[in-house]
Design a protein around this motif. Sequence first.
Motif, PDB file in Angstrom:
ATOM      1  N   GLY A   1       0.910  -7.098  11.735  1.00  0.00           N
ATOM      2  CA  GLY A   1       1.199  -6.608  10.394  1.00  0.00           C
ATOM      3  C   GLY A   1       2.508  -5.846  10.269  1.00  0.00           C
ATOM      4  N   VAL A   2       3.313  -5.787  11.337  1.00  0.00           N
ATOM      5  CA  VAL A   2       4.572  -5.026  11.290  1.00  0.00           C
ATOM      6  C   VAL A   2       5.703  -5.894  11.839  1.00  0.00           C
ATOM      7  CG1 VAL A   2       5.753  -2.918  11.979  1.00  0.00           C
ATOM      8  CG2 VAL A   2       3.277  -2.897  11.632  1.00  0.00           C
ATOM      9  N   TYR A   3       6.839  -5.959  11.082  1.00  0.00           N
ATOM     10  CA  TYR A   3       7.960  -6.825  11.462  1.00  0.00           C
ATOM     11  C   TYR A   3       9.271  -6.050  11.368  1.00  0.00           C
ATOM     12  CZ  TYR A   3       4.343 -10.299  10.821  1.00  0.00           C
ATOM     13  OH  TYR A   3       3.166 -10.988  10.912  1.00  0.00           O
ATOM     14  N   ASP A   4      10.172  -6.333  12.290  1.00  0.00           N
ATOM     15  CA  ASP A   4      11.466  -5.669  12.342  1.00  0.00           C
ATOM     16  C   ASP A   4      12.457  -6.437  11.478  1.00  0.00           C
ATOM     17  OD1 ASP A   4      13.453  -3.921  13.044  1.00  0.00           O
ATOM     18  OD2 ASP A   4      13.949  -4.975  14.923  1.00  0.00           O
ATOM     19  N   MET A   5      13.210  -5.723  10.635  1.00  0.00           N
ATOM     20  CA  MET A   5      14.185  -6.381   9.745  1.00  0.00           C
ATOM     21  C   MET A   5      15.531  -5.652   9.848  1.00  0.00           C
ATOM     22  SD  MET A   5      12.014  -7.476   6.334  1.00  0.00           S
ATOM     23  CE  MET A   5      11.887  -5.836   5.677  1.00  0.00           C
TER      24      MET A   5
ATOM     25  N   VAL B   1       9.813  -0.568   4.482  1.00  0.00           N
ATOM     26  CA  VAL B   1      10.161   0.815   4.800  1.00  0.00           C
ATOM     27  C   VAL B   1      11.614   0.801   5.251  1.00  0.00           C
ATOM     28  CG1 VAL B   1       9.613   2.855   6.147  1.00  0.00           C
ATOM     29  CG2 VAL B   1       7.787   1.267   5.495  1.00  0.00           C
ATOM     30  N   SER B   2      12.499   1.296   4.383  1.00  0.00           N
ATOM     31  CA  SER B   2      13.946   1.164   4.634  1.00  0.00           C
ATOM     32  C   SER B   2      14.558   2.499   5.043  1.00  0.00           C
ATOM     33  CB  SER B   2      14.650   0.641   3.378  1.00  0.00           C
ATOM     34  OG  SER B   2      14.101  -0.609   2.988  1.00  0.00           O
ATOM     35  N   ASP B   3      15.399   2.432   6.053  1.00  0.00           N
ATOM     36  CA  ASP B   3      16.139   3.609   6.521  1.00  0.00           C
ATOM     37  C   ASP B   3      17.543   3.548   5.913  1.00  0.00           C
ATOM     38  OD1 ASP B   3      17.448   5.632   7.783  1.00  0.00           O
ATOM     39  OD2 ASP B   3      16.882   5.046   9.819  1.00  0.00           O
ATOM     40  N   ALA B   4      17.811   4.454   4.975  1.00  0.00           N
ATOM     41  CA  ALA B   4      19.082   4.437   4.268  1.00  0.00           C
ATOM     42  C   ALA B   4      20.261   4.710   5.199  1.00  0.00           C
ATOM     43  CB  ALA B   4      19.059   5.467   3.141  1.00  0.00           C
ATOM     44  N   GLN B   5      20.023   5.409   6.283  1.00  0.00           N
ATOM     45  CA  GLN B   5      21.121   5.782   7.179  1.00  0.00           C
ATOM     46  C   GLN B   5      21.554   4.605   8.057  1.00  0.00           C
ATOM     47  OE1 GLN B   5      19.331   9.178   9.152  1.00  0.00           O
ATOM     48  NE2 GLN B   5      20.344  10.619   7.740  1.00  0.00           N
ATOM     49  N   THR B   6      20.575   3.808   8.524  1.00  0.00           N
ATOM     50  CA  THR B   6      20.903   2.679   9.415  1.00  0.00           C
ATOM     51  C   THR B   6      20.976   1.355   8.679  1.00  0.00           C
ATOM     52  OG1 THR B   6      18.571   2.269   9.939  1.00  0.00           O
ATOM     53  CG2 THR B   6      19.763   3.843  11.328  1.00  0.00           C
ATOM     54  N   ALA B   7      20.618   1.349   7.374  1.00  0.00           N
ATOM     55  CA  ALA B   7      20.621   0.124   6.555  1.00  0.00           C
ATOM     56  C   ALA B   7      19.758  -0.958   7.188  1.00  0.00           C
ATOM     57  CB  ALA B   7      22.034  -0.367   6.317  1.00  0.00           C
ATOM     58  N   SER B   8      18.581  -0.552   7.674  1.00  0.00           N
ATOM     59  CA  SER B   8      17.619  -1.490   8.247  1.00  0.00           C
ATOM     60  C   SER B   8      16.228  -1.142   7.733  1.00  0.00           C
ATOM     61  CB  SER B   8      17.643  -1.432   9.775  1.00  0.00           C
ATOM     62  OG  SER B   8      18.896  -1.858  10.260  1.00  0.00           O
ATOM     63  N   SER B   9      15.287  -2.096   7.940  1.00  0.00           N
ATOM     64  CA  SER B   9      13.929  -1.888   7.419  1.00  0.00           C
ATOM     65  C   SER B   9      12.888  -2.390   8.394  1.00  0.00           C
ATOM     66  CB  SER B   9      13.745  -2.614   6.079  1.00  0.00           C
ATOM     67  OG  SER B   9      14.668  -2.188   5.117  1.00  0.00           O
ATOM     68  N   VAL B  10      11.672  -1.924   8.153  1.00  0.00           N
ATOM     69  CA  VAL B  10      10.488  -2.435   8.826  1.00  0.00           C
ATOM     70  C   VAL B  10       9.568  -2.972   7.742  1.00  0.00           C
ATOM     71  CG1 VAL B  10       8.384  -1.768  10.051  1.00  0.00           C
ATOM     72  CG2 VAL B  10      10.606  -0.986  10.877  1.00  0.00           C
ATOM     73  N   LEU B  11       8.979  -4.136   7.944  1.00  0.00           N
ATOM     74  CA  LEU B  11       8.064  -4.740   6.971  1.00  0.00           C
ATOM     75  C   LEU B  11       6.636  -4.538   7.443  1.00  0.00           C
ATOM     76  CD1 LEU B  11       7.696  -6.514   4.403  1.00  0.00           C
ATOM     77  CD2 LEU B  11       7.707  -8.497   5.946  1.00  0.00           C
ATOM     78  N   VAL B  12       5.809  -3.953   6.566  1.00  0.00           N
ATOM     79  CA  VAL B  12       4.380  -3.790   6.844  1.00  0.00           C
ATOM     80  C   VAL B  12       3.643  -4.705   5.876  1.00  0.00           C
ATOM     81  CG1 VAL B  12       2.468  -2.161   7.015  1.00  0.00           C
ATOM     82  CG2 VAL B  12       4.813  -1.380   7.452  1.00  0.00           C
ATOM     83  N   SER B  13       2.722  -5.545   6.397  1.00  0.00           N
ATOM     84  CA  SER B  13       2.093  -6.558   5.554  1.00  0.00           C
ATOM     85  C   SER B  13       0.608  -6.703   5.851  1.00  0.00           C
ATOM     86  CB  SER B  13       2.786  -7.915   5.760  1.00  0.00           C
ATOM     87  OG  SER B  13       2.114  -8.941   5.054  1.00  0.00           O
ATOM     88  N   THR B  14      -0.163  -6.975   4.795  1.00  0.00           N
ATOM     89  CA  THR B  14      -1.568  -7.353   4.996  1.00  0.00           C
ATOM     90  C   THR B  14      -1.595  -8.746   5.610  1.00  0.00           C
ATOM     91  OG1 THR B  14      -1.698  -8.289   2.757  1.00  0.00           O
ATOM     92  CG2 THR B  14      -2.345  -5.971   3.020  1.00  0.00           C
ATOM     93  N   LYS B  15      -2.759  -9.174   6.051  1.00  0.00           N
ATOM     94  CA  LYS B  15      -2.877 -10.463   6.719  1.00  0.00           C
ATOM     95  C   LYS B  15      -2.539 -11.608   5.766  1.00  0.00           C
ATOM     96  CE  LYS B  15      -6.345  -9.188  10.186  1.00  0.00           C
ATOM     97  NZ  LYS B  15      -7.717  -9.462  10.707  1.00  0.00           N
ATOM     98  N   THR B  16      -1.635 -12.465   6.206  1.00  0.00           N
ATOM     99  CA  THR B  16      -1.279 -13.672   5.460  1.00  0.00           C
ATOM    100  C   THR B  16      -0.573 -14.644   6.398  1.00  0.00           C
ATOM    101  OG1 THR B  16       0.079 -14.583   3.683  1.00  0.00           O
ATOM    102  CG2 THR B  16       0.829 -12.512   4.653  1.00  0.00           C
ATOM    103  N   ARG B  17      -0.799 -15.925   6.184  1.00  0.00           N
ATOM    104  CA  ARG B  17      -0.178 -16.940   7.037  1.00  0.00           C
ATOM    105  C   ARG B  17       1.316 -17.042   6.759  1.00  0.00           C
ATOM    106  NH1 ARG B  17      -3.575 -22.385   6.716  1.00  0.00           N
ATOM    107  NH2 ARG B  17      -1.938 -22.953   8.223  1.00  0.00           N
ATOM    108  N   ILE B  18       1.745 -16.489   5.630  1.00  0.00           N
ATOM    109  CA  ILE B  18       3.157 -16.577   5.263  1.00  0.00           C
ATOM    110  C   ILE B  18       4.041 -15.905   6.307  1.00  0.00           C
ATOM    111  CG2 ILE B  18       4.857 -15.987   3.478  1.00  0.00           C
ATOM    112  CD1 ILE B  18       2.739 -18.048   2.651  1.00  0.00           C
ATOM    113  N   THR B  19       3.552 -14.814   6.886  1.00  0.00           N
ATOM    114  CA  THR B  19       4.375 -14.063   7.842  1.00  0.00           C
ATOM    115  C   THR B  19       4.705 -14.881   9.093  1.00  0.00           C
ATOM    116  OG1 THR B  19       2.341 -13.089   8.752  1.00  0.00           O
ATOM    117  CG2 THR B  19       3.534 -11.820   7.081  1.00  0.00           C
TER     118      THR B  19
END
Length: 556
Positions: free
Chosen positions: A532-536, A503-521
């Motif tokens: 399930g939510v990460y700040d980017m 989920v990217s905010d075009a004005q601030t050039a930043s995003s939030v990542l929403v993810s299903t369960k996975t060990r990769i995160t």
Amino acid sequence: MTMMDQDRNVYVIGHKNPDMDSICAAIAYARFKNLTDKKRNYVAARCGHLNNQCTNYLQAFSIEKPLYMTDAFVHVDDVFVNTDVMLRQTDPIYKLVSIFEDEKYEYSVIPVFKDSKFRTLLTKESIASYFLKVSNAKKREEIFFSQSSWEEGIGGHFLKKGESDESFKALIMIGCMERSEVVSRIRSVKKNGRKIVLITGNRIDTINLAIKEKVDAVIVTGISKSDEAKIKCEGFKGPIFISGGDTSQTIRLLRLCQNVSLLHDEVFPSVKRKTLFEEAKTMLLSKGLKALAVEDEDGSFVGFLTRRNFLFKPKRSFILVDHNEHDQCIDGIDEAEIREIVDHHRFNSEKTTAPIFINAEPVGSTCTIVWELYKRRHVRIDKETATILLGGLVSDTVFLKSPTATSIDKRAYQELLGISGLTEEKLSSVIYSNYRKFEDLDSDRAVSSDFKIYTEKGIKFGIGQVEVVGMPDVMGNPKVQELLQSLEKIRDFQFLSFAMLMVSDAQTASSVLVSTKTRITENLQYAKIRDGVYDMPGVISRKKQLLPELLRALAE
């Protein structure tokens, strides 16, 4: 001719769930190819529905949408025959024969209509089958007579036309017997309520006797002009026709003057234009048919298929833009011919059967590469094409704010902006007019509208991206849970190991990542906000920022 010349049509197509860069690159590159290659017809296409941003942008500048294609498989639509040659049920058989005898008509069937409605397909075998059937019949043959077709079909002229032009069914009687026998046979036939047509040579007495006995028609062969005057046709209601041929030839041609409706002895099933090639072929061969009728989606007849159409299976031809990985390609690409790839992503493409043209560059947008190709070939970019290329460029680079944007993208942007005649304010207002607030997102659409599937190290996963205006506090926001549920649905439907949404905010050039369960995160270098939510911060590129980070985490 077939509806589509496979050697000419090439579809320029972007990836599934197309974004602006995919759509705009397809349109602009199809235009470029049509300007530089006159041997083929290049068609801009898409394999998914347009998202709101694409729809609004194309509508704002009155740009035609690319052709929607469900798959790359060969369909009936690609091979069926559409011909202007057709018959009505009331047309005579000799017209059918003459069409088949014409060397210019190369097909083995002819469609037949009643009024404007399709009835059947007729073949050469239809003619042979009918005449074999009537010649082997034990009963005397009755023929359908229609005086309207005699002059053209038999050759000759009317001494007198019948009062009624309606066709009728009657027995043929050859007038080569004694007068008493002629009278006896006429009366015997009429007594049984049947009609009779007398065919005779220059026998004036027999002709006048038949007229007196009120036969239904008289056809005379081998008579001179002077003897025609001796025929007493006053008061006779039926036609009297003077044939230009002999008696045997006249009888043969009379049979061919009957309506083609008599030949309807075979039922031809129909298929839709979108029916798969192999499905139609199986139907034709398994049922031992000679042909299939082809219908439009509304059930109207559009053409036919014969066995000849299935001797060779063509391939649809494609140019892939803004993608190259199999999972992102239109379904059925394995059975198609890939002629070119124009892309700015990492390469994990399908094998091709022959060398192809590939133009791949690490720039921010495929539209930038297309702009370069115009420049390289010295092809003029018009105002509308510049507007199209701008749409893909600024969307994919977030108005050059994305880390994927290069100096080449910036040069392309400045030149295209000048050609288009647009101001930055106008372009920005159109691009951002469709951006929604986080709370207003439709969760399912947000996940699926720009969702790409990847396969790495045997793991199949998907990443979607949606742009919003303003990023709220997501810690307790109920929209996050809706997005997670939508991600779980698409994960299960696509048989993925995990699914993510940027989920990217075009004005601030930043995003939030929403993810299903996975060990990769657990291995990602992003701060966890909640399950399930990460700040980017500073991350807005799926291709250049998130995907490489995921691949690194997968390798650990």
